[in-house]
Design a protein around this motif. Structure first.
Motif, PDB file in Angstrom:
ATOM      1  N   ALA A 180      -3.867  -2.196   1.092  1.00  0.00           N
ATOM      2  CA  ALA A 180      -5.069  -2.822   0.922  1.00  0.00           C
ATOM      3  C   ALA A 180      -5.076  -4.221   0.212  1.00  0.00           C
ATOM      4  CB  ALA A 180      -6.238  -2.056  -0.042  1.00  0.00           C
ATOM      5  N   ALA A 181      -4.117  -4.354  -0.670  1.00  0.00           N
ATOM      6  CA  ALA A 181      -3.809  -5.550  -1.237  1.00  0.00           C
ATOM      7  C   ALA A 181      -3.099  -6.519  -0.090  1.00  0.00           C
ATOM      8  CB  ALA A 181      -2.816  -5.344  -2.610  1.00  0.00           C
ATOM      9  N   LYS A 182      -2.338  -6.046   0.480  1.00  0.00           N
ATOM     10  CA  LYS A 182      -1.574  -6.758   1.748  1.00  0.00           C
ATOM     11  C   LYS A 182      -2.485  -7.186   2.918  1.00  0.00           C
ATOM     12  CE  LYS A 182       2.821  -7.075   1.129  1.00  0.00           C
ATOM     13  NZ  LYS A 182       3.777  -8.188   1.267  1.00  0.00           N
ATOM     14  N   ILE A 183      -3.710  -6.400   3.053  1.00  0.00           N
ATOM     15  CA  ILE A 183      -4.586  -6.841   4.354  1.00  0.00           C
ATOM     16  C   ILE A 183      -4.982  -8.165   4.431  1.00  0.00           C
ATOM     17  CG2 ILE A 183      -6.512  -6.348   5.363  1.00  0.00           C
ATOM     18  CD1 ILE A 183      -5.824  -3.291   5.191  1.00  0.00           C
ATOM     19  N   PRO A 184      -5.595  -8.768   3.222  1.00  0.00           N
ATOM     20  CA  PRO A 184      -6.060  -8.482   2.098  1.00  0.00           C
ATOM     21  C   PRO A 184      -7.395  -7.767   2.021  1.00  0.00           C
ATOM     22  CG  PRO A 184      -5.943 -10.483   1.903  1.00  0.00           C
ATOM     23  CD  PRO A 184      -5.596 -10.090   3.403  1.00  0.00           C
ATOM     24  N   ILE A 185      -7.875  -6.960   1.093  1.00  0.00           N
ATOM     25  CA  ILE A 185      -9.230  -6.845   1.103  1.00  0.00           C
ATOM     26  C   ILE A 185      -9.794  -7.016  -0.254  1.00  0.00           C
ATOM     27  CG2 ILE A 185     -10.739  -4.594   0.648  1.00  0.00           C
ATOM     28  CD1 ILE A 185      -8.686  -3.086   2.717  1.00  0.00           C
ATOM     29  N   PRO A 186     -11.159  -7.586  -0.167  1.00  0.00           N
ATOM     30  CA  PRO A 186     -11.726  -8.042  -1.613  1.00  0.00           C
ATOM     31  C   PRO A 186     -11.986  -6.838  -2.269  1.00  0.00           C
ATOM     32  CG  PRO A 186     -13.120  -8.311   0.457  1.00  0.00           C
ATOM     33  CD  PRO A 186     -11.892  -8.083   0.960  1.00  0.00           C
ATOM     34  N   PHE A 187     -11.746  -6.905  -3.559  1.00  0.00           N
ATOM     35  CA  PHE A 187     -12.064  -5.634  -4.330  1.00  0.00           C
ATOM     36  C   PHE A 187     -13.491  -5.394  -4.742  1.00  0.00           C
ATOM     37  CE2 PHE A 187     -12.618  -3.645  -8.515  1.00  0.00           C
ATOM     38  CZ  PHE A 187     -11.796  -2.726  -8.448  1.00  0.00           C
ATOM     39  N   SER A 188     -13.776  -4.233  -4.327  1.00  0.00           N
ATOM     40  CA  SER A 188     -15.323  -3.728  -4.350  1.00  0.00           C
ATOM     41  C   SER A 188     -15.357  -2.408  -4.906  1.00  0.00           C
ATOM     42  CB  SER A 188     -16.139  -4.021  -3.214  1.00  0.00           C
ATOM     43  OG  SER A 188     -17.042  -3.046  -2.985  1.00  0.00           O
ATOM     44  N   VAL A 189     -15.895  -2.326  -6.130  1.00  0.00           N
ATOM     45  CA  VAL A 189     -16.124  -0.941  -6.701  1.00  0.00           C
ATOM     46  C   VAL A 189     -16.847  -0.055  -5.850  1.00  0.00           C
ATOM     47  CG1 VAL A 189     -16.933   0.487  -8.557  1.00  0.00           C
ATOM     48  CG2 VAL A 189     -16.073  -1.744  -9.097  1.00  0.00           C
ATOM     49  N   PHE A 190     -18.069  -0.554  -5.239  1.00  0.00           N
ATOM     50  CA  PHE A 190     -18.703   0.462  -4.174  1.00  0.00           C
ATOM     51  C   PHE A 190     -17.978   0.892  -3.090  1.00  0.00           C
ATOM     52  CE2 PHE A 190     -21.596   0.522  -0.432  1.00  0.00           C
ATOM     53  CZ  PHE A 190     -22.270   1.653  -0.849  1.00  0.00           C
ATOM     54  N   ASN A 191     -17.282  -0.228  -2.691  1.00  0.00           N
ATOM     55  CA  ASN A 191     -16.556   0.249  -1.218  1.00  0.00           C
ATOM     56  C   ASN A 191     -15.341   1.223  -1.503  1.00  0.00           C
ATOM     57  OD1 ASN A 191     -17.960  -1.365   0.414  1.00  0.00           O
ATOM     58  ND2 ASN A 191     -16.393  -2.753   0.659  1.00  0.00           N
ATOM     59  N   ILE A 192     -14.832   1.348  -2.844  1.00  0.00           N
ATOM     60  CA  ILE A 192     -13.770   2.281  -3.210  1.00  0.00           C
ATOM     61  C   ILE A 192     -14.380   3.462  -3.389  1.00  0.00           C
ATOM     62  CG2 ILE A 192     -11.914   2.647  -4.998  1.00  0.00           C
ATOM     63  CD1 ILE A 192     -11.546  -0.323  -5.184  1.00  0.00           C
ATOM     64  N   THR A 193     -15.579   3.722  -4.197  1.00  0.00           N
ATOM     65  CA  THR A 193     -16.234   4.650  -4.280  1.00  0.00           C
ATOM     66  C   THR A 193     -16.593   5.379  -3.069  1.00  0.00           C
ATOM     67  OG1 THR A 193     -17.227   3.626  -6.311  1.00  0.00           O
ATOM     68  CG2 THR A 193     -17.823   5.629  -5.748  1.00  0.00           C
ATOM     69  N   MET A 194     -17.110   4.607  -2.299  1.00  0.00           N
ATOM     70  CA  MET A 194     -17.322   5.218  -0.807  1.00  0.00           C
ATOM     71  C   MET A 194     -16.231   5.790  -0.177  1.00  0.00           C
ATOM     72  SD  MET A 194     -20.609   5.204  -0.739  1.00  0.00           S
ATOM     73  CE  MET A 194     -20.899   6.149   0.723  1.00  0.00           C
ATOM     74  N   TYR A 195     -15.223   4.942  -0.336  1.00  0.00           N
ATOM     75  CA  TYR A 195     -13.947   5.414   0.655  1.00  0.00           C
ATOM     76  C   TYR A 195     -13.540   6.813   0.140  1.00  0.00           C
ATOM     77  CZ  TYR A 195      -8.819   5.131   1.119  1.00  0.00           C
ATOM     78  OH  TYR A 195      -7.138   5.583   1.632  1.00  0.00           O
ATOM     79  N   LEU A 196     -13.421   7.030  -1.339  1.00  0.00           N
ATOM     80  CA  LEU A 196     -13.032   8.311  -2.093  1.00  0.00           C
ATOM     81  C   LEU A 196     -14.062   9.304  -1.655  1.00  0.00           C
ATOM     82  CD1 LEU A 196     -12.004   7.132  -5.547  1.00  0.00           C
ATOM     83  CD2 LEU A 196     -10.480   7.476  -3.521  1.00  0.00           C
TER      84      LEU A 196
END
Lengths: 262, 275
Positions: free
Chosen positions: A134-150
């Motif tokens: 994710a850091a390499k792609i790079p993807i902007p940090f978003s708490v919402f997206n990470i929560t949805m991902y999990l």
């Protein structure tokens, strides 16, 4: 509900204690899963020596897809898969009697009895690789997206759970359902491929009916491009349908259980 | 002398036939396994299609989409005909549960006994899966158009026999660890993953950068999968052919000797109680 949680935790504690009796074996199995994960990544590495994109996925996006699929698979292996694999043996030997005699849902007991702590270690490795990709792609940090991902990953685990349970329920009629376990390992291989690559009937079947192409693709896409209503709602719906259907089918199969030698 | 050989041949033919009957019990299991094996193939078809949609026609070290598919289809045939299925676990459980005592007390050589069972199970497996695999080959026959089969097939068949023996001797040597370990599953899968990667089961080894490919060519694993399939596709030519056969049989001899040495050492610490 709290009673079920209590039982589940007790079973996990027991499994953990049992695993720790054979520490060498425990570490070797972690190594096995890690090597297979590394093998996937090596394969991707070789592919991207020669191409820049596959079905619209760049190298690091593909790494994220594979690690997401690995995460779903390892969570599934940690909590459910081993139990599904044991079901045919419980039926064949008549040991299922013991579960039927308990005052809780048989399906719950059968599918949560054993727990593989080693897979949790592999989940952590998959998470680290996902974060790195994710850091390499790079993807902007978003708490919402990470929560949805999990959360979507949990849905993916439930899809695997329901589908494999349905397959293993067939062992109420067939004595040897071991072939299905191998078959399932083959399905895992589809889950880590980009959905866009699949065309025609196969694409339709493995997206909408046996949704292997959604379990890792949807969470990975959510992390990369942000939340998408359409795919997420479909994943929620199909998970609910499959979960309910597998429960029904299990109970139906249970009616054909005749026990053995007791 | 002749009668001893005849007796031995009759004995192992009998074991072969028993093994066949035993394998036939699992014919449905074999069929499910074979059909399930097509699922990853489906994945490969779509993945490589997508790869070649982006790459130049010859981007993969001279592979185009058709040759790449021919590679994976040939691997499926090779697997069906040569790969030991659960032989390692069967040998390990023979050792762990003390069943080898029955063999030790009879004039039977355990290695030859297991080879007979391996060959019989391969024969039954091939018979059961020949319909689905044959149908698959007919369906995908276009992919084989550019392969000079008349020239390459004899070499490939020879290498396939070597591959079966190499896979078996590796399996046998690994299974011998059951004399020392309670459970060999993890070791089996660790070696399996290395065989897959370095043997050319995941991708053809000649798409690797030259130094890595050179290393793989000296390892035993390439001679399990990549060598027979590479010969069939006509990608291994000239001196590399006989060199390959030499290396393949050297590894077979090596693993046979390792297996036998482990067997002798293992027997020294083997105890069988209550059999």
């Amino acid at each position: 509900m709290s009673r079920y949680l209590h039982i589940w935790l007790a079973q996990m504690r027991y499994s953990l204690a049992r695993e720790m009796q054979f520490k060498g074996n425990f570490i070797l199995w972690i190594l096995v899963e890690f090597l297979w994960f590394a093998l996937q990544l090596a394969f991707i590495g070789v592919l991207y020596f020669n191409v820049k994109e596959i079905a619209g996925w760049s190298r690091w996006q593909m790494v994220l897809l594979i690690s997401t699929s690995h995460l779903v698979q390892q969570l599934f292996q940690a909590f459910v898969m081993i139990n599904c694999m044991n079901l045919p043996e419980l039926i064949r030997t008549g040991k299922l009697d013991f579960f039927l005699a308990q005052p809780v849902s048989t399906r719950f007991l059968v599918s949560t009895r054993a727990f593989e702590p080693g897979s949790i270690v592999n989940c952590l490795m998959a998470l680290i690789v996902s974060a790195y990709a994710a850091a390499k792609i790079p993807i902007p940090f978003s708490v919402f997206n990470i929560t949805m991902y999990l959360l979507l990953i949990v849905l993916g685990v439930l899809v695997h759970c329901s589908f494999m349970m349905m397959l293993m329920t067939l062992s109420f009629w067939m004595t040897r359902a071991q072939g299905f376990v191998n078959a399932y390992y083959n399905l895992f291989q589809l889950a880590r491929l980009p959905r866009e690559a699949f065309k025609g009937v196969a694409g339709v079947i493995f997206t909408w009916f046996i949704p292997m192409l959604l379990v890792a693709n949807v969470p990975a896409r959510t992390l990369i491009d942000g939340f998408g209503w359409k795919e997420t709602s479909y994943l929620v719906a199909i998970t609910a349908v499959m979960f309910a259907a597998s429960g029904r089918f299990f109970n139906f199969g249970l009616r054909h259980y005749t026990s053995a030698s007791s | 002398m002749t009668s001893v050989i005849q007796q031995q041949a009759a004995l192992y033919t009998r074991i072969f036939s028993l093994g066949m009957q035993n394998s036939l019990v699992y014919r449905w299991n074999f069929l499910v396994r074979a059909i399930a094996g097509f699922v990853p193939l489906l994945g490969s078809v779509f993945l490589w299609k997508a790869v070649f949609a982006d790459a130049d026609h010859e981007a993969f070290s001279g592979y185009n989409y058709h040759v790449m598919m021919a590679y994976f289809l040939s691997l499926i045939v090779l697997d069906a005909l040569t790969s030991p299925v659960e032989d390692d676990f069967a040998i390990a459980s023979d050792i762990r549960d003390g069943r080898i005592s029955q063999v030790l007390l009879k004039p039977i050589n355990y290695f030859t006994y297991r080879v007979s069972l391996f060959l019989s199970s391969r024969l039954v497996y091939a018979a059961v899966v020949c319909i689905p695999v044959g149908a698959m080959l007919i369906f995908f026959r276009d992919y084989f158009d550019s392969i000079p089969m008349a020239r390459t097939l004899p070499y490939a068949l020879l290498a396939m026999i070597g591959s079966a023996f190499l896979q078996f001797t590796i399996t046998y040597a690994v299974a011998m660890l059951a004399f020392w370990l309670l459970e060999i599953g993890s070791v089996v899968f660790i070696i399996f993953s290395i065989e897959f990667l370095a043997g050319g089961h995941v991708f053809p080894l000649d798409v690797l950068p030259a130094p890595l490919y050179a290393i793989c060519r000296w390892l035993p694993f390439a001679y399990e999968y990549y060598f027979p399939v590479g010969l069939f596709l006509g990608r291994i030519q000239g001196d590399a052919i006989w060199q390959g056969f030499l290396v393949q049989w050297a590894w077979i001899a090596f693993f046979y000797l390792v297996g036998q040495a482990l067997w002798r050492r293992g027997l020294k610490r083997y105890t069988s109680v209550g059999n």
